[in-house]
Design an enzyme around this catalytic site. Structure first.
Site, PDB file in Angstrom:
ATOM      1  N   ASP A   1      49.530  43.853  50.327  1.00 32.79           N
ATOM      2  CA  ASP A   1      48.357  44.071  49.731  1.00 32.79           C
ATOM      3  C   ASP A   1      47.967  45.137  49.996  1.00 32.79           C
ATOM      4  O   ASP A   1      48.556  46.338  51.679  1.00 32.79           O
ATOM      5  CB  ASP A   1      47.913  42.986  51.351  1.00 32.79           C
ATOM      6  CG  ASP A   1      46.472  42.818  51.563  1.00 32.79           C
ATOM      7  OD1 ASP A   1      45.471  43.570  51.191  1.00 32.79           O
ATOM      8  OD2 ASP A   1      45.893  41.790  51.814  1.00 32.79           O
TER       9      ASP A   1
ATOM     10  N   ASN B   1      38.105  42.613  51.326  1.00 30.89           N
ATOM     11  CA  ASN B   1      39.458  42.145  50.432  1.00 30.89           C
ATOM     12  C   ASN B   1      38.800  43.596  49.720  1.00 30.89           C
ATOM     13  O   ASN B   1      39.633  44.523  49.179  1.00 30.89           O
ATOM     14  CB  ASN B   1      39.829  41.216  50.124  1.00 30.89           C
ATOM     15  CG  ASN B   1      41.019  40.971  48.845  1.00 30.89           C
ATOM     16  OD1 ASN B   1      42.321  41.285  49.263  1.00 30.89           O
ATOM     17  ND2 ASN B   1      40.806  41.021  48.014  1.00 30.89           N
TER      18      ASN B   1
ATOM     19  N   TYR C   1      29.604  39.849  45.746  1.00 28.71           N
ATOM     20  CA  TYR C   1      30.551  40.663  45.225  1.00 28.71           C
ATOM     21  C   TYR C   1      29.805  41.702  44.880  1.00 28.71           C
ATOM     22  O   TYR C   1      30.717  42.478  44.443  1.00 28.71           O
ATOM     23  CB  TYR C   1      31.101  39.282  43.734  1.00 28.71           C
ATOM     24  CG  TYR C   1      31.999  40.170  42.741  1.00 28.71           C
ATOM     25  CD1 TYR C   1      32.806  40.482  42.926  1.00 28.71           C
ATOM     26  CD2 TYR C   1      31.186  40.294  41.146  1.00 28.71           C
ATOM     27  CE1 TYR C   1      33.764  41.272  41.629  1.00 28.71           C
ATOM     28  CE2 TYR C   1      31.673  40.309  40.424  1.00 28.71           C
ATOM     29  CZ  TYR C   1      33.220  40.967  40.689  1.00 28.71           C
ATOM     30  OH  TYR C   1      33.620  41.843  39.777  1.00 28.71           O
TER      31      TYR C   1
ATOM     32  N   ASN D   1      31.621  41.294  30.186  1.00 28.34           N
ATOM     33  CA  ASN D   1      32.659  40.114  30.112  1.00 28.34           C
ATOM     34  C   ASN D   1      33.718  40.602  29.707  1.00 28.34           C
ATOM     35  O   ASN D   1      33.551  40.819  28.665  1.00 28.34           O
ATOM     36  CB  ASN D   1      31.589  38.844  29.861  1.00 28.34           C
ATOM     37  CG  ASN D   1      31.130  38.620  30.411  1.00 28.34           C
ATOM     38  OD1 ASN D   1      31.459  37.555  31.794  1.00 28.34           O
ATOM     39  ND2 ASN D   1      29.532  38.449  30.210  1.00 28.34           N
TER      40      ASN D   1
ATOM     41  N   HIS E   1      35.599  31.681  33.781  1.00 26.90           N
ATOM     42  CA  HIS E   1      34.878  32.839  32.770  1.00 26.90           C
ATOM     43  C   HIS E   1      35.420  31.424  31.545  1.00 26.90           C
ATOM     44  O   HIS E   1      35.603  30.310  31.550  1.00 26.90           O
ATOM     45  CB  HIS E   1      36.167  33.202  32.739  1.00 26.90           C
ATOM     46  CG  HIS E   1      36.174  34.279  33.650  1.00 26.90           C
ATOM     47  ND1 HIS E   1      37.265  35.007  34.450  1.00 26.90           N
ATOM     48  CD2 HIS E   1      35.766  35.283  33.820  1.00 26.90           C
ATOM     49  CE1 HIS E   1      37.089  36.373  34.991  1.00 26.90           C
ATOM     50  NE2 HIS E   1      35.822  36.416  34.607  1.00 26.90           N
TER      51      HIS E   1
HETATM   52  N1  NAD Z   1      37.872  38.913  34.598  1.00 29.49           N
HETATM   53  C1  NAD Z   1      36.100  40.223  34.173  1.00 29.49           C
HETATM   54  O1  NAD Z   1      35.558  39.429  33.164  1.00 29.49           O
HETATM   55  C2  NAD Z   1      35.455  40.909  35.022  1.00 29.49           C
HETATM   56  C3  NAD Z   1      33.897  41.075  35.109  1.00 29.49           C
HETATM   57  C4  NAD Z   1      33.222  42.769  35.324  1.00 29.49           C
HETATM   58  C5  NAD Z   1      34.800  42.866  36.534  1.00 29.49           C
HETATM   59  N2  NAD Z   1      35.960  42.817  36.548  1.00 29.49           N
HETATM   60  C6  NAD Z   1      36.689  43.411  38.201  1.00 29.49           C
HETATM   61  O2  NAD Z   1      37.778  43.446  37.322  1.00 29.49           O
HETATM   62  C7  NAD Z   1      39.175  43.172  38.090  1.00 29.49           C
HETATM   63  C8  NAD Z   1      39.802  42.858  37.364  1.00 29.49           C
HETATM   64  O3  NAD Z   1      39.366  41.151  37.487  1.00 29.49           O
HETATM   65  P1  NAD Z   1      40.749  40.249  36.709  1.00 29.49           P
HETATM   66  O4  NAD Z   1      39.883  39.322  35.491  1.00 29.49           O
HETATM   67  O5  NAD Z   1      41.975  41.131  36.581  1.00 29.49           O
HETATM   68  O6  NAD Z   1      41.144  39.612  38.562  1.00 29.49           O
HETATM   69  P2  NAD Z   1      42.515  39.374  38.430  1.00 29.49           P
HETATM   70  O7  NAD Z   1      42.160  38.179  40.278  1.00 29.49           O
HETATM   71  O8  NAD Z   1      43.001  38.013  37.498  1.00 29.49           O
HETATM   72  O9  NAD Z   1      42.945  40.245  39.026  1.00 29.49           O
HETATM   73  C9  NAD Z   1      43.035  40.529  40.250  1.00 29.49           C
HETATM   74  C10 NAD Z   1      44.438  41.403  40.695  1.00 29.49           C
HETATM   75  O10 NAD Z   1      44.496  41.897  42.004  1.00 29.49           O
HETATM   76  C11 NAD Z   1      45.105  41.189  43.537  1.00 29.49           C
HETATM   77  N3  NAD Z   1      44.611  41.291  44.311  1.00 29.49           N
HETATM   78  C12 NAD Z   1      43.256  40.798  45.144  1.00 29.49           C
HETATM   79  N4  NAD Z   1      43.217  41.599  46.620  1.00 29.49           N
HETATM   80  C13 NAD Z   1      44.572  42.203  46.239  1.00 29.49           C
HETATM   81  C14 NAD Z   1      45.038  42.892  47.900  1.00 29.49           C
HETATM   82  N5  NAD Z   1      44.626  42.905  48.909  1.00 29.49           N
HETATM   83  N6  NAD Z   1      45.748  43.748  47.523  1.00 29.49           N
HETATM   84  C15 NAD Z   1      46.876  43.475  46.436  1.00 29.49           C
HETATM   85  N7  NAD Z   1      46.803  43.117  45.287  1.00 29.49           N
HETATM   86  C16 NAD Z   1      45.410  42.492  46.042  1.00 29.49           C
HETATM   87  C17 NAD Z   1      45.147  39.979  42.752  1.00 29.49           C
HETATM   88  O11 NAD Z   1      46.629  39.274  43.501  1.00 29.49           O
HETATM   89  C18 NAD Z   1      45.213  39.982  41.291  1.00 29.49           C
HETATM   90  O12 NAD Z   1      46.821  39.955  40.707  1.00 29.49           O
HETATM   91  C19 NAD Z   1      38.665  43.074  39.128  1.00 29.49           C
HETATM   92  O13 NAD Z   1      38.067  44.152  40.528  1.00 29.49           O
HETATM   93  C20 NAD Z   1      36.772  42.660  38.932  1.00 29.49           C
HETATM   94  O14 NAD Z   1      36.200  42.879  39.796  1.00 29.49           O
HETATM   95  C21 NAD Z   1      36.064  41.666  36.119  1.00 29.49           C
END
Ligand code: NAD
Length: 331
Positions: free
Chosen positions: A51, A92, A141, A170, A189
């Site tokens: 973490d 977090n 967020y 997105n 999503h």
């Molecule tokens: N998916 C989208 O469309 C989108 C859009 C805008 C921004 N984002 C940003 O992109 C990033 C990744 O998005 P995603 O869709 O891959 O999300 P996701 O939840 O699939 O991936 C995030 C990963 O981080 C890990 N994680 C979370 N907190 C943690 C901690 N404290 N320590 C260690 N690991 C931790 C989770 O286990 C997960 O594997 C995020 O930060 C999100 O804010 C995503």
């Protein structure tokens, strides 16, 4: 030297790891697997189940590995959950960034590429949205991510840690061979939800509101393929390695598609007559969110390969066809 991918077992992070490896880069992954999947991490990457708020464990990773730069995806990102449980997000996401920057400073690692978001802008004042537009988040967020950007700016002034914030709109699609893809729990999503309807895992897709101020009345968003997004991170890492100053870039396609157009595109991509129903509006959904990504194209040299949503959805569909239930490691 290695690139450390935080959150590399998640949707975007796992694609980033593959793209880095394909570029000949050594990769270390840190993920606590609260959301991610161990099976999503390429076997060639070194994996630590840690973490990022655990300073001792994170420091040990930096002690053991020769880290030259960090790419930071590890965060929570569900807007309604953040409204209900804001402190979970500030803990977090925002507090996690404090620990990370402390550890980077102590280990003299001076480069970070950060997953930021369109949610830092709140209700847009211009369409398409430019990086210089006001950032007034309307949910915890977006606020947590804006605070993370500001913390990096102050860490740059004080400790010379250089950062690039990539503000995504997105993200959709999957590795074109269908080996890894999107598997969030819960899934919020649009594309994976439409494909759940296509694969019979839900009866229909509900489109929230048909009376928005858009040509067909449905919300308009822009979509970037996850591999194009990962490539932008590699360009951002190269930008920092070239000694350039900290910067922020929007990553979007500049072309908006309505929810209805996305369902139509998914029908074509899958060949399935996906059923769609109109439901009530959701609170806080802006009419249109479209990025101006000129800066990423001009400064980073970013050239997304996917320029139509049907092709993006086809890659996501391949993942769903190969893995109808997602990853096998459901907790
Ligand atoms: N998916 C989208 O469309 C989108 C859009 C805008 C921004 N984002 C940003 O992109 C990033 C990744 O998005 P995603 O869709 O891959 O999300 P996701 O939840 O699939 O991936 C995030 C990963 O981080 C890990 N994680 C979370 N907190 C943690 C901690 N404290 N320590 C260690 N690991 C931790 C989770 O286990 C997960 O594997 C995020 O930060 C999100 O804010 C995503």
């Amino acid at each position: 030297m290695s690139v450390l991918v935080l959150g590399g077992a998640g949707y975007i992070g796992s694609h980033m790891v593959r793209q880095l490896l394909a570029n000949g880069q050594d990769v270390v992954v840190v993920d606590n697997l609260v959301k991610g999947h161990r099976a999503a991490v390429a076997p060639e990457a070194k994996f630590y189940e840690v973490d990022i708020r655990d300073k001792k464990a994170l420091s040990e990773v930096f002690d053991k590995e020769d880290i030259e730069a960090v790419v930071h995806f590890a965060a929570f990102s569900i807007v309604p959950e953040s409204v209900a449980e804001p402190l979970k997000y500030f803990d977090n996401n925002t507090a996690g960034m404090v620990t990370l920057l402390e550890v980077m400073k102590e280990h003299d690692v001076k480069k970070i590429v950060f997953s930021s978001t369109a949610a830092t802008y709140g209700n847009p004042v211009n369409i398409p949205i430019k990086e210089t537009d006001p950032q007034n988040p309307i949910n915890p967020y977006g606020e947590s991510k804006l605070m993370m950007e500001k913390m990096m700016a102050w860490a740059d002034s004080a400790y010379d840690i250089k950062w690039v914030a990539l503000r995504y709109f997105n993200v959709a699609g999957a590795m074109p061979d269908g080996s890894i893809g999107e598997d969030h729990g819960p899934e919020t999503h649009l594309v994976p939800i439409i494909l759940q309807a296509a694969s019979g895992q839900r009866d229909y897709i509900e489109m929230f509101g048909d009376d928005y101020n858009t040509p067909d009345g449905f919300n308009v968003r822009d979509y970037v393929h996850v591999v194009d997004l990962a490539d932008a991170h590699i360009l951002a890492l190269n930008y920092l390695k070239a000694g350039k100053p900290s910067a922020q870039f929007n990553l979007g396609s500049a072309t908006g598609f309505s929810v209805k157009e996305m369902v139509e595109a998914a029908r074509k991509a899958t060949g399935v007559n996906i059923e769609a129903k109109v439901g009530p509006r959701r609170a806080g959904d802006p009419d249109i969110l479209v990025a101006d990504s000129t800066a990423a194209r001009e400064v980073l040299g970013w050239k997304p390969k996917y320029d139509n949503v049907e092709d993006i959805i086809k890659t996501a569909w391949k993942w769903v066809e190969k893995h109808p239930k997602g990853y096998d490691d459901k907790k």
